[in-house]
Scaffold this motif. Structure first.
Motif, PDB file in Angstrom:
ATOM      1  N   THR A 226       0.857  -1.177   0.000  1.00  0.00           N
ATOM      2  CA  THR A 226       0.000   0.000   0.000  1.00  0.00           C
ATOM      3  C   THR A 226       0.892   1.226   0.000  1.00  0.00           C
ATOM      4  O   THR A 226       1.914   1.261   0.692  1.00  0.00           O
ATOM      5  CB  THR A 226      -0.932   0.025   1.232  1.00  0.00           C
ATOM      6  N   SER A 227       0.545   2.210  -0.816  1.00  0.00           N
ATOM      7  CA  SER A 227       1.367   3.412  -0.901  1.00  0.00           C
ATOM      8  C   SER A 227       1.411   4.111   0.442  1.00  0.00           C
ATOM      9  O   SER A 227       0.447   4.076   1.209  1.00  0.00           O
ATOM     10  CB  SER A 227       0.827   4.356  -1.972  1.00  0.00           C
ATOM     11  N   SER A 473     -10.265   6.388  -8.911  1.00  0.00           N
ATOM     12  CA  SER A 473     -10.917   5.155  -9.371  1.00  0.00           C
ATOM     13  C   SER A 473     -10.703   3.997  -8.405  1.00  0.00           C
ATOM     14  O   SER A 473     -10.554   2.845  -8.809  1.00  0.00           O
ATOM     15  CB  SER A 473     -10.411   4.770 -10.772  1.00  0.00           C
ATOM     16  N   GLY A 474     -10.675   4.299  -7.115  1.00  0.00           N
ATOM     17  CA  GLY A 474     -10.510   3.263  -6.111  1.00  0.00           C
ATOM     18  C   GLY A 474      -9.071   2.980  -5.734  1.00  0.00           C
ATOM     19  O   GLY A 474      -8.814   2.270  -4.762  1.00  0.00           O
ATOM     20  N   TYR A 475      -8.114   3.531  -6.484  1.00  0.00           N
ATOM     21  CA  TYR A 475      -6.700   3.352  -6.152  1.00  0.00           C
ATOM     22  C   TYR A 475      -6.266   4.489  -5.235  1.00  0.00           C
ATOM     23  O   TYR A 475      -6.497   5.662  -5.538  1.00  0.00           O
ATOM     24  CB  TYR A 475      -5.826   3.376  -7.413  1.00  0.00           C
ATOM     25  N   LYS A 476      -5.607   4.132  -4.155  1.00  0.00           N
ATOM     26  CA  LYS A 476      -5.085   5.154  -3.253  1.00  0.00           C
ATOM     27  C   LYS A 476      -3.752   5.668  -3.772  1.00  0.00           C
ATOM     28  O   LYS A 476      -2.848   4.891  -4.059  1.00  0.00           O
ATOM     29  CB  LYS A 476      -4.900   4.577  -1.845  1.00  0.00           C
ATOM     30  N   VAL A 477      -3.658   6.972  -3.888  1.00  0.00           N
ATOM     31  CA  VAL A 477      -2.416   7.610  -4.322  1.00  0.00           C
ATOM     32  C   VAL A 477      -1.995   8.568  -3.218  1.00  0.00           C
ATOM     33  O   VAL A 477      -2.739   9.480  -2.852  1.00  0.00           O
ATOM     34  CB  VAL A 477      -2.608   8.385  -5.638  1.00  0.00           C
ATOM     35  N   TRP A 478      -0.799   8.355  -2.675  1.00  0.00           N
ATOM     36  CA  TRP A 478      -0.301   9.209  -1.610  1.00  0.00           C
ATOM     37  C   TRP A 478       0.563  10.315  -2.198  1.00  0.00           C
ATOM     38  O   TRP A 478       1.569  10.037  -2.864  1.00  0.00           O
ATOM     39  CB  TRP A 478       0.470   8.390  -0.581  1.00  0.00           C
ATOM     40  N   TYR A 538      -2.041   5.065 -12.737  1.00  0.00           N
ATOM     41  CA  TYR A 538      -3.001   5.600 -11.771  1.00  0.00           C
ATOM     42  C   TYR A 538      -2.386   6.650 -10.853  1.00  0.00           C
ATOM     43  O   TYR A 538      -3.091   7.480 -10.283  1.00  0.00           O
ATOM     44  CB  TYR A 538      -3.630   4.474 -10.950  1.00  0.00           C
ATOM     45  N   LYS A 539      -1.041   6.639 -10.707  1.00  0.00           N
ATOM     46  CA  LYS A 539      -0.377   7.620  -9.853  1.00  0.00           C
ATOM     47  C   LYS A 539      -0.021   8.896 -10.610  1.00  0.00           C
ATOM     48  O   LYS A 539       0.051   9.976 -10.022  1.00  0.00           O
ATOM     49  CB  LYS A 539       0.929   7.041  -9.297  1.00  0.00           C
TER      50      LYS A 539
END
Length: 577
Positions: A226-227, A473-478, A538-539
């Motif tokens: 996980t990011s 879109s549901g992806y977590k980007v930190w 996605y990032k």
């Protein structure tokens, strides 16, 4: 130091001190359940013994039975052990899009008593190398189109063996009239593979018999990454028991059974797809209807053709699905449960689902750290815009993020959770563990970093984020991770990453950058192109804004919150205009 809790063999619902109103309790759902004291591989073995000739996977007209899947898993596990030298506890990567080979590789790793490291297929070389080095993976499975990326990232690491698959090898020739993309049809060909990799078929042809399965429920089974808020991604340490608590509890909660048919289109390298598209159906002995990547038309055809009953999907996928031309011509009447998380479904889509198909989106809340299933809406009393209520054995509380004192009903605070599905901790990250776990009432709670409130019926509603995060879109980007990458660009002096609203993705990544004085001529388009080349899709920022300076706090830190608030205000103003 926060000590681990005793093993949770029996857990009850609800587990939080806040009462859940009687009308919220689901009829037909037991008050408690026993967490299986077995491994995730045992689920496959048992389903294959019970239903040997039943379809485990449907893949573009090809049916793979439980007996056939188990036989392939056994041979591949033997190859891992006897040829690759994989021992119990070793880490093994899976780097692939959704495919029958992904499912077989996943269970083969577990059968070999090893630890699965699911890898996002969108990662680029630098990101991939970090995971290889951090996990210490000694072997890996890779799809053919991703092999070069894996090999170029693995130099000088412990990764010594790679098994390569081509998606088309799983096709039996009859595509049942479905639209099969060319990249899926590609079959393996006679060639010398880079990095000393071997073809999937050649590995199976050795017909190696694995040693007895010796893993137990409390052994490590998975390291999903996980990011992180402070840079490089971290791996979550999950055991067979933590994952099983999530899977088994979710199926009771959602009333799944052996005849349930699951549409598996959410990426399997992500916990939403892995739990709901692989572990859940195999645990129940159900059928996986597999789609490698999102294709709204083919998804509709598969639901109608295979009478799909269960679909886990991020909201943007549902928006596109129900808005596609001709959707009304498909028989979707078999669908009974459509669920997801990360955001609520837009009101227009929710209305269409309800009025046109009698479906209500079942929103839930979970994290990679909690094996996905944690808080969920009851099927019979789902509330739009709410995360739901705590599920089996979950003690979820709203606390002051500074004092950790519990907040009154209706007040906003941080969600902290205790439950059987919570990870053991972060892989080799004791400092992160110390920051992420706290003790309350003698129990170990995980700090989610999400701000919410809970109403008098026990329903949780998301309010804000304590940690900086973009949900694309549901992806977590930190943002910290993206900023660290941006700072390696030769023309960028400093950068701040925020969330920008996006009608399709929910949120998208926006980068506000200050250029170096001697950088020459460079524009937003050039920076965007560089981002796409150096970060997972996605990032990578979709929007870049060049500015002369970034606002700062009194202590000199970049005032990201000010920029975030300004972005949201600009969007609201444009909507009102």
């Amino acid at each position: 130091m926060v000590h681990l809790d005793p093993k949770p063999y029996v857990i009850e619902r609800p587990g939080n001190p806040l009462s859940v109103a009687p009308h919220v309790v689901q009829p037909g759902v037991p008050e408690r359940f026993h967490v299986p004291d077995t491994t995730l591989f045992d689920n496959l073995e048992l389903s294959a013994r019970r239903f040997p000739n039943k379809a485990a996977i449907e893949f573009y007209g090809t049916t793979i039975t439980y007996a056939a899947l188990l036989a392939e898993v056994e041979r591949m596990a033997g190859y891992l052990q006897h040829v690759c030298g994989v021992a119990g506890g070793d880490r093994v990567l899976v780097f692939s899009q959704n495919s029958p080979q992904f499912v077989a590789a996943y269970f083969a790793i577990l059968r070999a008593d090893a630890v699965v490291v699911p890898v996002n297929a969108m990662l680029v070389e630098g990101e991939l190398r970090h995971i290889i080095e951090d996990s210490g993976a000694v072997a890996g499975f890779a799809a053919r189109e991703l092999l070069d990326r894996l090999v170029s990232s693995a130099g000088g690491t412990p990764l010594r063996s790679i098994v390569v698959h081509s998606y088309g090898d799983a096709l039996k020739g009859d595509d049942a009239g479905l639209n099969v993309p060319d990249w899926v049809r590609q079959r393996s060909r006679a060639e010398a593979l880079p990095g000393g990799a071997v073809h999937w078929a050649d590995a199976l042809a050795q017909a190696q018999a694995p040693a007895p399965h010796r893993a137990v429920a409390d052994d490590l089974c998975m390291l999903p990454y996980t990011s992180g808020t402070t840079g490089a991604p971290k791996a979550c340490m999950h055991t067979h028991r933590t994952v099983m608590a999530s899977v088994a509890g979710a199926q009771l909660w959602r009333r799944s059974h052996a005849e349930s048919i699951y549409l598996a289109v959410a990426p399997m390298f992500h916990l939403l797809g892995l739990q709901n598209g692989v572990n859940a159906p195999v645990f129940m002995g159900g059928t996986i209807v597999l789609l490698p990547r999102w294709d709204c038309r083919t998804a509709a055809e598969l639901i109608a053709r295979h009478r799909v009953t269960f679909w886990a999907a991020p909201p943007p996928m549902l928006v596109e699905f129900f808005a596609q031309p001709g959707i009304e011509t498909f028989d979707l009447s078999s669908l009974s449960v459509v669920l997801g998380g990360g955001a609520a479904v837009p009101a227009g889509t929710a209305k269409l689902m309800k009025e046109g198909y009698g479906l209500q989106f079942i929103e839930g809340y979970g994290l990679t750290e909690t094996a996905s299933f944690l808080i969920a809406n009851p099927l019979h009393a789902a509330r739009a815009g709410y995360l739901g209520v705590p599920t089996y054995g979950v003690d979820a509380r709203i606390v002051d993020p500074v004092t950790f004192e519990e907040m009154p009903c209706g007040e906003v605070g941080e969600i902290v959770v205790h439950g059987a599905q919570v990870m053991l901790g972060y892989w080799h990250k004791p400092k992160a563990d110390a920051e992420s776990f706290i003790a309350i009432d003698g129990k170990r709670f995980f700090r989610t970093g999400d701000l919410a409130s809970v109403d008098t019926d026990g329903y949780f509603m998301m309010r804000d984020r304590l940690k900086r995060m973009v949900n694309a879109s549901g992806y977590k980007v930190w943002p910290a991770e993206v900023e660290a990458m941006l700072h390696t660009h030769p023309a960028i002096q400093e950068a701040c990453v925020i969330a920008a609203p996006d009608p399709h993705r929910g949120e998208t990544v926006k980068a506000i950058v200050v250029l170096k004085s001697d950088c020459g001529v460079i524009d937003e388009a050039a920076i965007l192109a560089w981002c796409r080349a150096n970060m997972a899709t996605y990032k990578a920022p979709r929007i870049v804004q060049i500015t002369d300076r970034l606002p700062r706090s009194a202590t000199g830190k970049i005032a990201w919150r000010e920029l975030q608030d300004k972005e949201m205000q600009a969007v609201r103003s444009s909507e009102q205009a």
